[in-house]
Design a protein around this motif. Structure first.
Motif, PDB file in Angstrom:
ATOM      1  N   ASP A 129       0.813  -1.221   0.000  1.00  0.00           N
ATOM      2  CA  ASP A 129       0.000   0.000   0.000  1.00  0.00           C
ATOM      3  C   ASP A 129       0.846   1.272   0.000  1.00  0.00           C
ATOM      4  O   ASP A 129       0.473   2.276  -0.614  1.00  0.00           O
ATOM      5  N   LYS A 130       1.979   1.241   0.699  1.00  0.00           N
ATOM      6  CA  LYS A 130       2.839   2.439   0.752  1.00  0.00           C
ATOM      7  C   LYS A 130       3.335   2.812  -0.643  1.00  0.00           C
ATOM      8  O   LYS A 130       3.391   3.994  -0.996  1.00  0.00           O
ATOM      9  N   ASP A 131       3.708   1.797  -1.440  1.00  0.00           N
ATOM     10  CA  ASP A 131       4.164   2.052  -2.809  1.00  0.00           C
ATOM     11  C   ASP A 131       3.022   2.582  -3.671  1.00  0.00           C
ATOM     12  O   ASP A 131       3.221   3.441  -4.528  1.00  0.00           O
ATOM     13  N   ALA A 132       1.818   2.049  -3.444  1.00  0.00           N
ATOM     14  CA  ALA A 132       0.646   2.516  -4.194  1.00  0.00           C
ATOM     15  C   ALA A 132       0.373   3.991  -3.894  1.00  0.00           C
ATOM     16  O   ALA A 132       0.125   4.788  -4.808  1.00  0.00           O
ATOM     17  N   ILE A 133       0.424   4.348  -2.601  1.00  0.00           N
ATOM     18  CA  ILE A 133       0.208   5.753  -2.217  1.00  0.00           C
ATOM     19  C   ILE A 133       1.281   6.637  -2.832  1.00  0.00           C
ATOM     20  O   ILE A 133       0.985   7.717  -3.359  1.00  0.00           O
ATOM     21  N   ALA A 134       2.529   6.172  -2.791  1.00  0.00           N
ATOM     22  CA  ALA A 134       3.645   6.974  -3.314  1.00  0.00           C
ATOM     23  C   ALA A 134       3.476   7.272  -4.799  1.00  0.00           C
ATOM     24  O   ALA A 134       3.681   8.405  -5.242  1.00  0.00           O
TER      25      ALA A 134
END
Length: 576
Positions: A129-134
């Motif tokens: 999810d962190k990569d998706a948000i980024a």
């Protein structure tokens, strides 16, 4: 080689053929051809122009995405974006054999924004999810489409970034004022119903037959503040309107609200009604299965699980229903595995977390169970059963103080209703000092709802301790006047035994077993009555009762063969 001069082919380049196949949904064909062309391009960099390489990489990545090869797709999308960056720096397009015609490629280039969205989708599927948000955060606000804002809002919410989530949901509504799931997102983040309604007022006034929407928003505002009674009344008023009668979503919401309010009978009725209208319904069926299992209708639970698996095994609900069947059959190791599998499919499944937590608790792994109940509370702060699970864990580990603090917090947060009063009383019953307080709380709960089964059971427990059997019998008869419940009939049987009314006690145990053939305590009560004439048998029966705790404890741990059977599934047991 790459373009035919004939009119039938329309002088299309090979990249245009790939694009047409992609548009036609021929993903496997796109994957094969684009893979070959990219190899050719690698061996001869002059073969395709930068814009054509960019297109080939995007179409190849799209085909990988379709085949659910998300990590590979991310790799190709990343290469495509690097190619696009290089393309943006080059003002002139190099001539190439693959671009025999001079059609402007820039007009047909896949959107860079769309590529980033697809990358974010890959990351969410990979639980990154962190990569998706980024990747989505990197898109300038003005260029974000409604679906990008919606995905960002959901990701922010999951990550606990509430302010950013609210901003993104509001942006979705600004662009699409009838985005109802965005409305639910805002209400779940404690945005006032009136504020949300003000964002849709213009569309309601300008389009006919949308007057129900403001009432719909009001109803779900009550849902998300935990005001179950007003939520039920408001949704009932909507459901009675001729244009919205028999709406499956509204019926499902009603069923869930009745469940939260502790009205299991009406909850089951509404779930059955929704199921009849839509035989392929999955949403909410995990709660329905749980309710059926609690009532001892294990055959119905098994049938429901099989039917849901036939509809889809990619949703958490079938796994939870099957897990409920295992749990109430005392197969806790299997229930644990099925709950974990459900969480893997949907980490936001509250019912899956509760199932897994309950299985862990019954297997003696109380600290692990506590983690799951806390996560369930985080996801559903207005659901009392999440708190009940956590408090049961505290009581199981003799942490009465923690249980009391939690019960008091629930009482203050969700208000003084029959359920919260009973929950607080349950904890008070564990401490000899607070017995009187428990009695007062239960009396208040029963004044509000005389038919609330949990309150009746706890009051009967208190009367049993005080040996006030006649009062207990009157209480139970009154509660059974308008409903039939296995536990109430069984406890009434116990009380009748205490006052030597053996024949009626046998009748009550029989009724309890007819409602739940798997109720072990009713079966034991009935067997004890049948053996009453034989003192030797009765003594042996008492010895069995003394061993009951240890026998059940063995069950809780699961048999050796069952433990071995599920040992290889240990990877599912951690929090996903």
């Amino acid at each position: 080689l790459f373009s035919r001069p004939s009119r039938s082919a329309g002088s299309m380049s090979v990249v245009e053929h790939v694009r047409e196949m992609a548009a036609a949904g021929l993903h496997s064909n796109v994957r094969l051809l684009s893979g070959l062309l990219l190899t050719m391009s690698g061996n001869n960099p002059e073969l395709f122009s930068p814009s054509q390489k960019y297109q080939l990489l995007v179409y190849h990545a799209d085909s990988l995405f379709h085949d659910k090869e998300y990590r590979n797709a991310v790799s190709k999308y990343t290469m495509a974006l690097q190619q696009k960056k290089a393309l943006s720096k080059t003002s002139k397009v190099r001539p190439s054999a693959g671009n025999a015609t001079s059609t402007p490629q820039s007009q047909c280039l896949p959107s860079e924004i769309e590529v980033k969205y697809k990358m974010a989708e890959c990351y969410t599927m990979l639980k990154q999810d962190k990569d998706a948000i980024a990747i989505l955060d990197g898109i300038p606000s003005r260029q974000r489409t409604p679906k990008i804002n919606m995905m960002l809002a959901n990701l922010y919410k999951k990550a606990g970034q509430e302010r950013s989530s609210v901003t993104s949901y509001k942006e979705v509504l600004r662009q699409c004022p009838l985005a109802l799931d965005a409305i639910l997102g805002l209400l779940s983040l404690s945005v006032k119903g009136a504020e949300v309604a003000s964002m849709t007022i213009n569309i309601i006034q300008s389009i006919p037959n949308l007057d129900w929407l403001s009432v719909w928003i009001k109803a779900y505002a009550f849902v998300h503040t935990g005001d179950n009674t007003r939520a039920i009344n408001t949704i009932c008023s909507l459901e009675k309107k001729s244009l919205l009668r028999d709406n499956v979503d509204l019926l499902g919401s009603l069923a869930d609200l009745y469940f939260r309010a502790g009205d299991n009978k009406n909850s089951i009725l509404k779930f059955e009604q929704a199921q009849m209208l839509d035989p392929y319904l999955i949403k909410g069926m995990d709660v329905y299965g749980y309710l059926l299992a609690r009532e001892g209708r294990l055959e119905d639970v098994e049938n429901l699980g099989c039917r849901l698996f036939n509809i889809s095994d990619q949703h958490a609900e079938p796994w939870v229903v099957s897990g409920c069947h295992s749990f109430y059959s005392k197969r806790y190791s299997r229930a644990l595995y099925l709950g974990a599998k459900a969480i893997q499919l949907n980490s936001n499944s509250v019912q899956a977390l509760l199932l897994k937590g309950a299985a862990l608790r019954n297997m003696g792994r109380v600290q692990e169970a506590i983690i799951h109940f806390r996560e369930a509370i985080r996801l559903a702060p207005c659901r009392l059963d999440c708190y009940e699970g956590l408090i049961e864990c505290y009581l199981a580990s003799n942490s009465i103080r923690e249980a009391m603090v939690m019960a008091n917090n629930v009482y203050k947060t969700l208000g003084a209703n029959a359920q919260t009063l009973t929950l607080l009383a349950t904890v008070c019953l564990e401490d000899p000092v607070t017995q009187e307080k428990a009695k007062t709380l239960l009396d208040k709960a029963l004044t509000q709802r005389p038919d609330y089964i949990k309150a009746v059971v706890k009051k009967a427990e208190l009367l049993s301790r005080e040996q006030k059997y006649e009062d207990g019998i009157a209480l139970l008869r009154n509660a059974l006047a308008n409903q039939s419940d296995c536990v109430l009939h069984r406890i009434l049987g116990d009380f009748l035994v205490a006052v030597n009314e053996y024949q009626e006690a046998m009748d009550q145990y029989s009724i309890a077993l007819s409602l739940d053939p798997n109720d072990q305590k009713s079966l034991e009560g009935l067997q004890k009555m049948e053996k009453e004439e034989s003192p030797t048998d009765a003594t042996q029966e008492e010895d069995v009762d003394d061993m009951e705790g240890s026998g059940e404890e063995g069950d809780l741990e699961g048999s050796d063969s069952e433990a071995a059977q599920w040992a290889d599934q240990e990877q599912w047991f951690g929090m996903q």
